[in-house]
Design a protein around this motif. Structure first.
Motif, PDB file in Angstrom:
ATOM      1  N   TRP A 196     -10.288   2.122  -1.509  1.00  0.00           N
ATOM      2  CA  TRP A 196     -10.546   0.721  -1.889  1.00  0.00           C
ATOM      3  C   TRP A 196     -10.132  -0.167  -0.718  1.00  0.00           C
ATOM      4  O   TRP A 196      -9.145   0.110  -0.037  1.00  0.00           O
ATOM      5  CB  TRP A 196      -9.728   0.329  -3.133  1.00  0.00           C
TER       6      TRP A 196
ATOM      7  N   HIS B  46      -4.988   0.275  -8.116  1.00  0.00           N
ATOM      8  CA  HIS B  46      -5.715   1.406  -8.724  1.00  0.00           C
ATOM      9  C   HIS B  46      -4.751   2.482  -9.220  1.00  0.00           C
ATOM     10  O   HIS B  46      -4.495   2.589 -10.413  1.00  0.00           O
ATOM     11  CB  HIS B  46      -6.723   1.967  -7.699  1.00  0.00           C
TER      12      HIS B  46
ATOM     13  N   ILE C  83     -15.171  -0.718  -3.574  1.00  0.00           N
ATOM     14  CA  ILE C  83     -14.682   0.501  -4.230  1.00  0.00           C
ATOM     15  C   ILE C  83     -15.692   1.608  -3.918  1.00  0.00           C
ATOM     16  O   ILE C  83     -16.783   1.643  -4.500  1.00  0.00           O
ATOM     17  CB  ILE C  83     -14.527   0.288  -5.758  1.00  0.00           C
TER      18      ILE C  83
END
Ligand code: FES
Ligand SMILES: [Fe+2]
Length: 334
Positions: free
Chosen positions: A78, A56, A89
């Motif tokens: 996450w 991410h 998520i």
């Protein structure tokens, strides 16, 4: 000339020690290997290694925590399974599918000889053996991991070397009169090399000493086992003074840095002739002599082309190390 450094891609398909088993607790442990960072964690009782970089915003997963059988990133929460796939998520909730690219690479990881071993790619070579660790005739001597400014191949080269004792180790095991290296045989079987060398060396012995252990020059037989890429096990036989095993396992961290995981066990420690503390202190003095010299070598690499250095018959085992490393590189290129 190809020089093998600690970050050579050929080393990815091999096992490397990265921690003690006990270092992986309830949370993830960040380790470095071959210039890369990994997060090692126990997820649902299973040991896993994930690339230490959340896909991410690239936060280290080793800064996160274990949540059930997932590893949770500390930045936005996450959660990742042991196969590296993101399974949750929090910001988008359970009804929105997880993007397929939300996953991190994984490595093979196992526990062996009290250490955690990691292989970024499917390993071609076996784990080194050390059955003496489970043998009650051998008393373990715990040694701390050491960080050296040298490459793992250079360190293995040094621990296999049979001609340096009277010089590098003049202050410990070296006998100044033990200069000549008798001819010895080297055998290779797959990714394992074996050799036996006999010579005279100083050792810590306890039997004849009422006031505790003393250093004495005695005959010893050294049995070498090298397991690719650069794990060395020495089996030392001092006759009536007993047997000792010394393992030098290497964690190539970065190009300039290697962590040495040294395991030691001896019969004269198990039977109380040599106190553990004295055996440890002696071994640390020996290693310090090697380290002081090795850290001066440049570059931090071993040439795989035999013409780059000069070899003699006394160097047969370290020549075999270079050949095996060259084979590992060739296997990776295929
Ligand atoms: S950086 Fe890991 S969840 Fe955002
Ligand atoms: Fe040495």
């Amino acid at each position: 000339v190809r020089w093998l450094t600690n970050t050579d891609p050929a080393l990815r398909a091999a096992w490397h020690p990265v921690a003690r088993v006990g270092d992986v607790g309830d949370g993830p442990l960040g380790v470095r290997l071959l210039g890369e960072a990994w997060a090692v964690a126990r997820l649902g009782g299973r040991l896993v290694a994930l690339e230490d970089r959340c896909p991410h915003r690239l936060a280290p997963l080793s800064a996160g925590r274990v949540e059930g059988d997932t590893l949770q990133c500390r930045y936005h929460g996450w959660r990742f399974g042991g196969d590296g796939a993101c399974v949750a998520i929090p910001a988008t909730g359970p009804d929105v599918p997880v993007p397929p690219r939300a996953r991190c690479a994984t490595a093979s990881v196992v526990e062996h000889l009290g250490l955690v071993w990691l292989a970024p790619e499917t390993p071609r070579c076996p784990l080194p053996d050390l059955p003496e660790l489970d043998d009650p005739h051998f008393g373990p001597v715990e040694l701390p991991p050491q960080t050296w400014r040298a490459s793992a191949a250079q360190m293995a080269d040094n621990f296999l070397d049979v001609a340096h004792f009277p010089f590098t180790h003049a202050g410990t095991i070296g006998d100044p009169d033990d200069r000549l290296v008798h001819p010895y045989e080297v055998e290779r079987e797959g990714w394992v090399v074996r050799a036996v060398h006999r010579h005279r060396a100083k050792a810590l012995v306890g039997e004849a000493a009422p006031d505790g252990p003393v250093e004495e020059v005695i005959d010893r037989e050294m049995g070498f086992t090298l397991t690719a890429p650069h794990h060395v096990v020495l089996r030392l036989d001092y006759g009536r003074d007993g047997r000792m095993v010394l393992a030098f396992f290497h964690q190539p961290v970065d190009d300039d840095t290697t962590v040495l995981w040294c395991l030691q066990a001896a019969e004269n420690v198990a039977d109380g002739r040599v106190p553990t503390d004295e055996a440890r202190a002696f071994q640390l003095r020996v290693a310090a002599e090697d380290r002081d010299l090795l850290e001066r070598l440049e570059p931090k690499a071993v040439p795989l082309d035999l013409t780059a250095e000069v070899h003699t018959r006394a160097d047969r085992i370290t020549v075999e190390l270079r050949r095996m490393l060259a084979d590992l590189v060739a296997a990776g290129a295929r």
